[in-house]
Design an enzyme around this catalytic site. Structure first.
Site, PDB file in Angstrom:
ATOM      1  N   CYS A   5       0.831  -1.210   0.000  1.00 14.79           N
ATOM      2  CA  CYS A   5       0.000   0.000   0.000  1.00 14.79           C
ATOM      3  C   CYS A   5       0.860   1.251   0.000  1.00 14.79           C
ATOM      4  O   CYS A   5       1.680   1.460   0.894  1.00 14.79           O
ATOM      5  CB  CYS A   5      -0.915   0.001   1.222  1.00 14.79           C
ATOM      6  SG  CYS A   5      -1.923   1.494   1.353  1.00 14.79           S
ATOM      7  N   TYR A  16      -7.670   4.530  -9.108  1.00 11.49           N
ATOM      8  CA  TYR A  16      -7.387   3.626  -7.988  1.00 11.49           C
ATOM      9  C   TYR A  16      -8.310   2.415  -8.033  1.00 11.49           C
ATOM     10  O   TYR A  16      -7.865   1.274  -7.853  1.00 11.49           O
ATOM     11  CB  TYR A  16      -7.566   4.383  -6.674  1.00 11.49           C
ATOM     12  CG  TYR A  16      -7.374   3.535  -5.444  1.00 11.49           C
ATOM     13  CD1 TYR A  16      -6.119   3.066  -5.086  1.00 11.49           C
ATOM     14  CD2 TYR A  16      -8.456   3.213  -4.627  1.00 11.49           C
ATOM     15  CE1 TYR A  16      -5.939   2.298  -3.947  1.00 11.49           C
ATOM     16  CE2 TYR A  16      -8.284   2.442  -3.481  1.00 11.49           C
ATOM     17  CZ  TYR A  16      -7.020   1.991  -3.156  1.00 11.49           C
ATOM     18  OH  TYR A  16      -6.853   1.223  -2.025  1.00 11.49           O
ATOM     19  N   GLU A  70       0.995  -0.539  -6.933  1.00 10.88           N
ATOM     20  CA  GLU A  70       1.086   0.744  -6.250  1.00 10.88           C
ATOM     21  C   GLU A  70       2.560   1.032  -5.970  1.00 10.88           C
ATOM     22  O   GLU A  70       3.259   0.206  -5.393  1.00 10.88           O
ATOM     23  CB  GLU A  70       0.301   0.718  -4.938  1.00 10.88           C
ATOM     24  CG  GLU A  70      -1.195   0.590  -5.137  1.00 10.88           C
ATOM     25  CD  GLU A  70      -1.971   0.710  -3.841  1.00 10.88           C
ATOM     26  OE1 GLU A  70      -1.393   1.161  -2.825  1.00 10.88           O
ATOM     27  OE2 GLU A  70      -3.169   0.352  -3.833  1.00 10.88           O
ATOM     28  N   ASP A  85      -2.941  -7.435   2.503  1.00  4.33           N
ATOM     29  CA  ASP A  85      -3.305  -6.819   1.226  1.00  4.33           C
ATOM     30  C   ASP A  85      -2.942  -7.784   0.105  1.00  4.33           C
ATOM     31  O   ASP A  85      -1.765  -8.066  -0.121  1.00  4.33           O
ATOM     32  CB  ASP A  85      -2.573  -5.490   1.035  1.00  4.33           C
ATOM     33  CG  ASP A  85      -2.999  -4.440   2.048  1.00  4.33           C
ATOM     34  OD1 ASP A  85      -4.183  -4.465   2.450  1.00  4.33           O
ATOM     35  OD2 ASP A  85      -2.166  -3.608   2.437  1.00  4.33           O
ATOM     36  N   TYR A 100      -0.215  -5.061  -5.021  1.00  2.00           N
ATOM     37  CA  TYR A 100       0.614  -5.035  -3.814  1.00  2.00           C
ATOM     38  C   TYR A 100       1.918  -5.810  -3.984  1.00  2.00           C
ATOM     39  O   TYR A 100       2.619  -6.055  -3.008  1.00  2.00           O
ATOM     40  CB  TYR A 100      -0.181  -5.582  -2.627  1.00  2.00           C
ATOM     41  CG  TYR A 100      -1.457  -4.812  -2.389  1.00  2.00           C
ATOM     42  CD1 TYR A 100      -1.421  -3.489  -1.966  1.00  2.00           C
ATOM     43  CD2 TYR A 100      -2.703  -5.401  -2.607  1.00  2.00           C
ATOM     44  CE1 TYR A 100      -2.591  -2.773  -1.762  1.00  2.00           C
ATOM     45  CE2 TYR A 100      -3.874  -4.694  -2.407  1.00  2.00           C
ATOM     46  CZ  TYR A 100      -3.816  -3.378  -1.981  1.00  2.00           C
ATOM     47  OH  TYR A 100      -4.972  -2.665  -1.783  1.00  2.00           O
ATOM     48  N   CYS A 154      -1.982   1.856   7.547  1.00  2.00           N
ATOM     49  CA  CYS A 154      -0.614   1.622   7.069  1.00  2.00           C
ATOM     50  C   CYS A 154      -0.301   0.150   7.274  1.00  2.00           C
ATOM     51  O   CYS A 154      -0.154  -0.311   8.412  1.00  2.00           O
ATOM     52  CB  CYS A 154       0.400   2.486   7.827  1.00  2.00           C
ATOM     53  SG  CYS A 154       2.116   2.149   7.367  1.00  2.00           S
ATOM     54  N   CYS A 173      19.237  -5.632   5.860  1.00  2.00           N
ATOM     55  CA  CYS A 173      19.858  -5.694   4.530  1.00  2.00           C
ATOM     56  C   CYS A 173      21.312  -5.324   4.658  1.00  2.00           C
ATOM     57  O   CYS A 173      21.648  -4.265   5.240  1.00  2.00           O
ATOM     58  CB  CYS A 173      19.137  -4.733   3.573  1.00  2.00           C
ATOM     59  SG  CYS A 173      19.851  -4.725   1.918  1.00  2.00           S
TER      60      CYS A 173
END
Length: 216
Positions: A53, A84, A96, A131, A136, A199, A208
């Site tokens: 998202c 959208y 997105e 999602d 996504y 969110c 990472c």
């Protein structure tokens, strides 16, 4: 049926037709006040990331020192200037994404990649957490050969870290950028306009190795 989500990519024959005119969007960023569509300062660079998202993704990047402006949009698909609602059906092929305009003298592309990998789960295919759907999927759309090489090297480095941690295989799409379509105005700077808004962004907890002293 138009707004039923799908996890399968459309073909040019099955994609929604879209429209020739761009969607209305914000002129300036709600937080920084900088113009979404430019002009951008000389020497600044652009990156495009899909991490789920775009509301939460955009907030992650606009908070980074050296990021000049961000915008929410759609990329990686077929349908021109999708809405959208159309994108959410999966019948435009887009995911997105967030476009990040940054000052490379303050923050490097490698540092943006590190932020990308650590703030979502790139192993989930056509979803991010709860999602679900093509919109996504994890993606890096590169603007030149240098970004492409750097993104691929960072993927390999992060895969090694994920494997060591017992996690799955990265499914992130890394491709040269095609068309980028700005999302509607209400999506731009969404979590600044709506502090209690949704969110769904969350990482794997695996660091990472880019930029932390481990060869990429």
């Amino acid at each position: 049926m138009l707004f039923k989500k799908t996890a399968e990519m459309p073909t040019p024959e099955t994609a929604l037709p879209g429209r020739a005119e761009p969607l209305d969007t914000d002129v300036n960023h709600y937080v920084s006040g900088h113009p979404l569509k430019g002009p951008y300062p000389d020497g600044f660079q652009t990156a495009i990331f899909g991490m789920g998202c775009f509301w939460g993704v955009e907030r992650i990047f606009w908070q980074l020192p050296g990021v000049w402006v961000t915008s929410a949009g759609y990329s990686g698909g077929i349908t021109p200037n999708p809405t959208y609602e159309e994108t959410c059906t999966g019948r435009t092929g887009h995911t997105e994404v967030v476009k990040v305009v940054f000052d490379p003298s303050v923050i490097t592309y490698a540092e943006l990649l590190k932020t990308f990998w650590e703030n979502h789960d790139p192993t989930q295919g056509m979803r991010q957490g709860n999602d679900i759907g093509t919109t996504y999927r994890s993606a890096i759309y590169t603007l030149n050969a240098e970004q492409q090489a750097e993104a691929e090297a960072s993927r390999d480095a992060y895969q090694a870290a994920l494997t060591q941690a017992g996690r799955g295989t990265i499914t992130t799409e890394i491709e040269p950028a095609g068309d980028y379509f700005y999302a509607e105005g209400y999506h731009q700077g969404y979590l600044a306009k709506n502090p209690a808004g949704y969110c769904g962004i969350g990482g794997t907890g695996v660091v990472c190795p880019i930029g932390v002293g481990v060869d990429a």
